[in-house]
Design an enzyme around this catalytic site. Structure first.
Site, mmCIF file in Angstrom:
data_model
loop_
_atom_site.group_PDB
_atom_site.id
_atom_site.type_symbol
_atom_site.label_atom_id
_atom_site.label_comp_id
_atom_site.label_asym_id
_atom_site.label_seq_id
_atom_site.Cartn_x
_atom_site.Cartn_y
_atom_site.Cartn_z
ATOM 1 N N LYS A 288 -4.949 -6.885 12.081
ATOM 2 C CA LYS A 288 -5.376 -8.005 11.260
ATOM 3 C C LYS A 288 -4.891 -9.327 11.865
ATOM 4 O O LYS A 288 -3.767 -9.428 12.377
ATOM 5 C CB LYS A 288 -4.842 -7.862 9.838
ATOM 6 C CG LYS A 288 -5.426 -6.675 9.070
ATOM 7 C CD LYS A 288 -6.927 -6.845 8.842
ATOM 8 C CE LYS A 288 -7.515 -5.719 8.002
ATOM 9 N NZ LYS A 288 -7.149 -5.798 6.598
ATOM 10 N N GLN A 348 2.589 4.797 5.562
ATOM 11 C CA GLN A 348 1.249 4.626 6.111
ATOM 12 C C GLN A 348 1.396 4.388 7.603
ATOM 13 O O GLN A 348 2.477 4.041 8.077
ATOM 14 C CB GLN A 348 0.551 3.440 5.439
ATOM 15 C CG GLN A 348 1.336 2.150 5.589
ATOM 16 C CD GLN A 348 1.055 1.170 4.465
ATOM 17 O OE1 GLN A 348 0.750 1.542 3.351
ATOM 18 N NE2 GLN A 348 1.181 -0.123 4.772
ATOM 19 N N ASP A 383 -6.559 -1.250 9.270
ATOM 20 C CA ASP A 383 -5.451 -1.149 10.226
ATOM 21 C C ASP A 383 -4.418 -0.107 9.828
ATOM 22 O O ASP A 383 -3.421 0.061 10.543
ATOM 23 C CB ASP A 383 -4.776 -2.509 10.409
ATOM 24 C CG ASP A 383 -4.265 -3.104 9.098
ATOM 25 O OD1 ASP A 383 -4.775 -2.723 8.029
ATOM 26 O OD2 ASP A 383 -3.369 -3.966 9.150
ATOM 27 N N ASP A 418 7.054 0.667 -0.562
ATOM 28 C CA ASP A 418 5.763 0.008 -0.696
ATOM 29 C C ASP A 418 4.754 0.960 -1.341
ATOM 30 O O ASP A 418 4.554 2.082 -0.869
ATOM 31 C CB ASP A 418 5.280 -0.424 0.703
ATOM 32 C CG ASP A 418 4.084 -1.346 0.649
ATOM 33 O OD1 ASP A 418 4.234 -2.478 0.173
ATOM 34 O OD2 ASP A 418 3.006 -0.924 1.105
ATOM 35 N N ASN A 419 4.146 0.515 -2.430
ATOM 36 C CA ASN A 419 3.076 1.274 -3.092
ATOM 37 C C ASN A 419 3.423 2.749 -3.350
ATOM 38 O O ASN A 419 2.653 3.648 -2.980
ATOM 39 C CB ASN A 419 1.790 1.199 -2.269
ATOM 40 C CG ASN A 419 1.168 -0.183 -2.302
ATOM 41 O OD1 ASN A 419 1.252 -0.895 -3.293
ATOM 42 N ND2 ASN A 419 0.542 -0.566 -1.204
ATOM 43 N N GLU A 447 7.904 -0.587 -5.528
ATOM 44 C CA GLU A 447 6.969 -1.710 -5.543
ATOM 45 C C GLU A 447 5.654 -1.169 -6.096
ATOM 46 O O GLU A 447 4.731 -0.843 -5.369
ATOM 47 C CB GLU A 447 6.791 -2.288 -4.130
ATOM 48 C CG GLU A 447 5.991 -3.575 -4.096
ATOM 49 C CD GLU A 447 4.583 -3.413 -3.525
ATOM 50 O OE1 GLU A 447 3.867 -4.423 -3.443
ATOM 51 O OE2 GLU A 447 4.224 -2.272 -3.147
ATOM 52 N N LYS A 557 2.514 -12.130 6.299
ATOM 53 C CA LYS A 557 2.227 -10.764 6.753
ATOM 54 C C LYS A 557 1.451 -10.754 8.065
ATOM 55 O O LYS A 557 1.459 -9.754 8.789
ATOM 56 C CB LYS A 557 1.428 -10.015 5.689
ATOM 57 C CG LYS A 557 2.232 -9.558 4.492
ATOM 58 C CD LYS A 557 1.490 -8.536 3.666
ATOM 59 C CE LYS A 557 0.227 -9.096 3.053
ATOM 60 N NZ LYS A 557 -0.426 -8.095 2.165
ATOM 61 N N TYR A 558 0.759 -11.857 8.351
ATOM 62 C CA TYR A 558 -0.143 -11.862 9.509
ATOM 63 C C TYR A 558 0.230 -12.911 10.559
ATOM 64 O O TYR A 558 -0.485 -13.056 11.538
ATOM 65 C CB TYR A 558 -1.580 -12.118 9.033
ATOM 66 C CG TYR A 558 -1.971 -11.214 7.893
ATOM 67 C CD1 TYR A 558 -2.182 -9.849 8.094
ATOM 68 C CD2 TYR A 558 -2.098 -11.715 6.602
ATOM 69 C CE1 TYR A 558 -2.514 -9.024 7.035
ATOM 70 C CE2 TYR A 558 -2.437 -10.890 5.546
ATOM 71 C CZ TYR A 558 -2.643 -9.541 5.760
ATOM 72 O OH TYR A 558 -2.978 -8.710 4.716
#
Length: 696
Positions: A288, A348, A383, A418-419, A447, A557-558
């Protein structure tokens, strides 16, 4: 995990005289009933999922155990909470009947160390209280005088036979028995001997307990204080020390070494935890670009949540950040400054992760043979591949457990996950329990901005903390309702973490409300609940949203950020001092360390939120601390209102006046139950009072 017993077990003889019976009560099972004790003990709380999950607290956290306890007839009944510590030692806490008509009993309890405890409620017949009540009435009325005095003497003899009294207490009881039987003495003197404060005190401390009936034991998990109370500060390590060449526009990544230089400032602001977003290698496939675009440039760093490349996966470090020696030095420096390091765990993988080639079975395979990337239609995350747990669960479980151990071995004791709601709950239950076998001090933060049942279940199966809906609760009514739920209904197992913003979340309230919104929401987060967090850049009031999204524009984040700490920022105030003040107030006022002690008060203006925290430190009986917060939730307008305060909730009596010392400005006023206030907006005309309440 210990399952909740379904059969009440009589206490040991040392705890009192249990009821005994030779009747086979197994016949009750044929009609689907569980047997009651001789003294019914019902509705014990707090119990989570009927006792199938542990009730939680941290060391020193005071909470209330309640139960319904009663018996037939008119004889006196009493109740005790029995705490069993991790070494098997029992601690008895007397209960108080708070509503005789409803047979409602309660006691405040706390644990003095971490570990797996249990508690149970024991109901018991109180022969002394029965005699004291009946004997006093009859003797004073001249009815059955000698009989009642003799029965009193026999009750006290039974208490002596029951044991557990020291020499001084035995002497008190023996003298009372002797006086009760001395017929030459006046009747009133004999009766008083059996009902004296000295006798009452002895039997309050070591009561004569008969027909003792126990509730099922409740598993009680006690954890370290940071599981409930702490101030977190989030950073992207690659941004701390990142620089941009003014000629080429190319960035040089920050490193663990340069990020170390930010640690003293974070510690000086009073934070307890520095939380790192993922520090692993980042994939290149479908990387990304800025603002989550699909056309990443050659030099775009990519999202750190797209984990894995040729350099390694979840057990590796991004080479731009440094090696494990650099990471260990960062952790050591943080610990030396009183900071714990929390790491982000995101299960992930980028398409370049070693798992994608070595373990394709770790992912979901589509009909065309490709690995499914993450989607939340209409959103697509090309991604990353979500880990899939149902192809080879044993292998996936083992690999993730191995990865977690890598970071534990490098000094990490806190994981922000995360998640977690997109992964199987039973996986988290196993993982957290397995880690806890050797590392019970590890803390897990979920989170999980998702449905309430999922958030609650994640907490029940082991997550010590959870993100919340705080960011989206903006009105006084919404906040009062939500925090009341967190402080009562879910407090025995779920510990909230309040964040005004995160790297993913920038609500319209924050983006539209400017400096005032940042002052108000940080103050509320820091005082409504014991754990709160700040995302780096908050001090600079970074509040520009990405078009059509509740997140920051030019999201970190990017891309890299060079925030130039310590330099002026666009004419806006630097909120470093504000955050430092909030954390100092939190450190100095133990009432803010707890969750279950919040009370909401009334303001005539609905834009004002008024609440208090009242309590001492760590269940040790220390002096009670009271903090009263008044916040103007309207970031645009000065609001004035009369308040209506519940003085007993402040540790005062109705009609009292008190000294209100504002910890924000240093001002001091004398208030009663209906003070008049005027608040904000602005920095200098603060929108929040944080008041220390003391007697006038």
């Amino acid at each position: 995990m210990t399952e909740h017993s379904t059969t009440p077990t009589p206490s040991a003889p040392a705890s009192g005289r249990p009821a005994s019976s030779s009747i086979d009560r197994s016949v009750l099972a044929t009609v689907g009933q569980e047997p009651l004790g001789r003294i019914p003990v019902l509705d014990v709380e707090p119990v989570v999922d009927g006792g199938r999950r542990p009730t939680k607290s941290v060391v020193g956290e005071v909470f209330t155990v309640t139960a319904t306890v009663f018996r037939e007839g008119h004889d006196a009944v009493n109740a005790t909470v029995v705490l069993t510590d991790p070494d098997g030692r029992e601690h008895h806490v007397p209960m108080t009947c708070t509503n005789p008509g409803l047979s409602h009993w309660q006691a405040q309890v706390h644990a003095d160390r971490a570990g797996v405890w249990t508690f149970r409620v024991e109901g018991w017949s109180d022969p002394y209280a029965t005699w004291e009540h009946d004997g006093t009435i009859k003797v004073e009325a001249g009815v059955d005088v000698e009989l009642m005095l003799e029965e009193g003497a026999r009750v006290l003899e039974r208490a002596l036979d029951d044991g557990g009294h020291d020499d001084a207490d035995r002497q008190v009881l023996e003298e009372a028995v002797d006086t009760l039987r001395r017929s030459a003495l006046p009747t009133a003197e004999r009766l008083h001997a059996g009902t004296s404060p000295q006798v009452e005190d002895v039997l309050a401390r070591t009561p004569l307990r008969e027909l003792v009936s126990a509730s099922p034991g409740v598993t009680w998990l006690v954890e370290r204080p940071l599981a409930l109370t702490g101030a977190w500060y989030e950073i992207f390590p690659r941004s701390e020390g990142a620089t941009r060449d003014p000629d080429t526009g190319l960035w040089t990544s920050g490193t663990f070494t340069t990020a170390q230089e930010r640690l003293p400032a974070i510690a000086d602001m009073g934070f307890d935890v520095v939380y790192l977003t993922p520090v692993h290698p980042i994939g290149r496939t479908n990387r990304k670009g800025r603002n989550n675009t699909l056309d990443a440039g050659e030099h775009d760093p990519g999202s750190p949540y797209a984990i894995g490349s040729a350099e390694g996966g979840h057990d590796a470090l991004h080479p731009d950040l440094g090696d494990f020696a650099d990471f260990d030095a960062f952790v050591e420096r943080a610990q030396g400054l009183g900071l714990e390091v929390a790491m982000d765990i995101a299960l992930q993988a980028s398409p370049d992760h070693p798992w994608a080639t070595e373990h394709p079975e770790f992912f979901q395979i589509r009909a065309d043979g490709s690995i499914a990337y993450a989607e939340n239609p209409p959103k697509k995350y090309q991604d990353i591949y979500p880990v899939f747990f149902d192809n080879t669960p044993d292998e996936v479980y083992a690999e993730i457990r191995r990865v977690i151990q890598v970071w534990i071995d490098h000094g990490i004791r806190i994981f922000r996950v995360d998640n977690p709601h997109t992964k199987p709950v039973n996986f988290w239950q196993w993982l957290i329990a397995d880690v806890a076998q050797d590392h019970p001090d590890v803390i897990w933060l979920a989170e999980a901005f998702t449905k309430p049942m999922m958030m609650r279940t994640l907490a029940k199966v082991g997550f010590q903390q959870s993100y919340t809906y705080y960011a989206w609760r903006s009105t006084a009514a919404e906040l009062a309702e939500y925090v009341t739920e967190l402080a009562t209904e879910t407090a025995p197992y779920m510990r909230p973490s309040f964040w005004p913003t995160t790297h993913d979340i920038l609500t319209p309230y924050m983006s539209n409300g400017g400096v005032t919104a940042h002052l108000v929401r940080s103050a509320l987060a820091a005082t409504l609940v014991p754990t709160y967090g700040i995302y780096a850049g908050f001090e600079h009031v970074e509040d520009v949203p990405r078009t059509g999204a509740e997140e920051h524009v030019d999201n970190e984040k990017y891309e890299y950020k060079d925030r130039r700490w310590g330099e002026p920022v666009g004419g806006r105030p630097d909120l470093t001092g504000w955050l430092t003040m909030l954390n100092r107030v939190r450190a100095e006022h133990p009432s803010l360390h707890w969750l279950r002690n919040v009370t909401f008060h009334h303001a005539e203006d609905e834009n004002l939120l008024v609440f208090s925290k009242h309590g001492g430190g760590a269940g040790d009986g220390s002096e009670q601390d009271t903090v009263l917060v008044v916040a103007n939730l309207d970031p645009y307008t000065v609001r004035a209102s009369r308040l209506h305060l519940d003085l007993p909730a402040l540790g005062l009596s109705w009609g009292d006046r008190f000294r209100a010392h504002d910890l924000v400005t240093g001002s001091t006023w004398t208030w009663d139950d209906a003070p008049y206030v005027e608040l904000g907006p602005g920095y200098g005309h603060e929108p929040v009072h944080i008041v220390h309440v003391t007697t006038a």
